[in-house]
Design an enzyme around this catalytic site. Structure first.
Site, PDB file in Angstrom:
ATOM      1  N   SER A 142       0.849  -1.187   0.000  1.00  8.71           N
ATOM      2  CA  SER A 142       0.000   0.000   0.000  1.00  8.71           C
ATOM      3  C   SER A 142       0.882   1.231   0.000  1.00  8.71           C
ATOM      4  CB  SER A 142      -0.898   0.011   1.240  1.00  8.71           C
ATOM      5  OG  SER A 142      -1.543   1.263   1.384  1.00  8.71           O
ATOM      6  N   TYR A 148      -0.970  -0.924  10.327  1.00  4.38           N
ATOM      7  CA  TYR A 148      -1.131  -1.314   8.927  1.00  4.38           C
ATOM      8  C   TYR A 148       0.016  -0.779   8.076  1.00  4.38           C
ATOM      9  CZ  TYR A 148      -3.294  -1.974   4.346  1.00  4.38           C
ATOM     10  OH  TYR A 148      -3.552  -2.350   3.055  1.00  4.38           O
ATOM     11  N   ALA A 158       3.079   0.250   8.950  1.00  2.00           N
ATOM     12  CA  ALA A 158       4.373  -0.357   9.271  1.00  2.00           C
ATOM     13  C   ALA A 158       4.452  -1.792   8.761  1.00  2.00           C
ATOM     14  CB  ALA A 158       4.614  -0.310  10.775  1.00  2.00           C
ATOM     15  N   LYS A 165       3.004  -2.974   6.106  1.00  2.00           N
ATOM     16  CA  LYS A 165       3.194  -2.921   4.662  1.00  2.00           C
ATOM     17  C   LYS A 165       4.608  -2.442   4.308  1.00  2.00           C
ATOM     18  CE  LYS A 165      -0.759  -4.519   3.381  1.00  2.00           C
ATOM     19  NZ  LYS A 165      -0.839  -5.858   2.718  1.00  2.00           N
TER      20      LYS A 165
END
Length: 242
Positions: free
Chosen positions: A144, A165, A167, A169
């Protein structure tokens, strides 16, 4: 009965959303698609939809947080197909209470990393021996733009931080680079895909992009030609800064 002549793609978390759309598009291109799903019934329902489109599909029960299920799936693929041509690490979670670094809980961080980071790592590591048997192995991990440290340093006004989320990704991006380095002298290409802000159950379907749009970059990276890139973080417009 073995199917060693098939081109085989495994997509985790593929019973819905971008994963299902990726499986459908690859299936329509002639790949045998394996639906990795935690829930056996949802996985079979997805397979039924695909076979209704004359796609060769099967389901494998995979919980990316449980190595035993991944190893069992690997053994089934090896027995039936002897190799794996495409791996799409699509399974992921985003929790509602992933808020700010000052008040996000250890539990949310650990749960998010267990699926998004450690899950992606475990599936890649366990499936890699089968991917090495492919004439042109491709590994695509769903990332992302929020996982870009450059983006986090220069965010769009009003953009959420979502430390767990984002971190996780960013960790997926790091694994992508490292696997690509290890496999640089092979026929395997490893990339991270940013599908954009896509309407799925991950965000309560509150996003402007369709799953068809979100899957485009995943399909592109999963079917790269021999001279395609490896070790990159890419969206539809091209490479994204780390």
């Amino acid at each position: 009965m073995t199917k060693s002549n098939s081109k085989v793609a495994l997509i985790t978390g593929a019973d819905r959303g971008i994963g299902f759309e990726t499986a459908k598009e690859l299936g329509l291109m002639g790949y045998t698609v394996l639906i990795g799903s935690r829930n056996k019934e949802r996985g079979q329902a997805a397979v039924n939809k695909l076979t209704g489109l004359d796609i060769d599909a099967d389901t494998l029960q995979i919980d990316v947080t449980k190595r035993a299920t991944i190893q069992n799936a690997r053994d089934q693929i090896d027995k039936t197909y002897h190799k794996l041509d495409i791996l799409v690490n699509n399974a992921g979670i985003a929790l509602a209470d992933d808020v700010l670094p000052s008040n996000v809980s250890d539990e949310v961080l650990r749960k998010t990393f267990d699926t998004n980071f450690f899950g992606s790592f475990a599936v890649t590591q366990i499936m890699l021996p089968l991917i090495k048997k492919s004439a042109a192995g491709r590994i695509v991990s769903l990332s992302s733009s929020v996982g870009s440290l450059d983006w986090q340093s220069h965010p769009i006004e009003g953009a959420p931080i979502n430390p767990a989320y984002a971190a996780s990704k960013n960790g997926v991006n790091a694994l992508t680079v490292m696997f690509a380095r290890e496999l640089a002298n092979t026929n395997i290409k490893v990339n991270a895909a940013d599908p954009g802000w896509t309407a799925t159950d991950l965000n309560g379907f509150n996003a402007p992009r369709s799953v068809e749009e979100g899957a485009k970059i995943v399909i592109k990276l999963a079917t790269l030609p021999e001279d395609g890139p490896s070790g990159k973080f890419i969206n539809e417009s091209g490479p994204i800064s780390w």
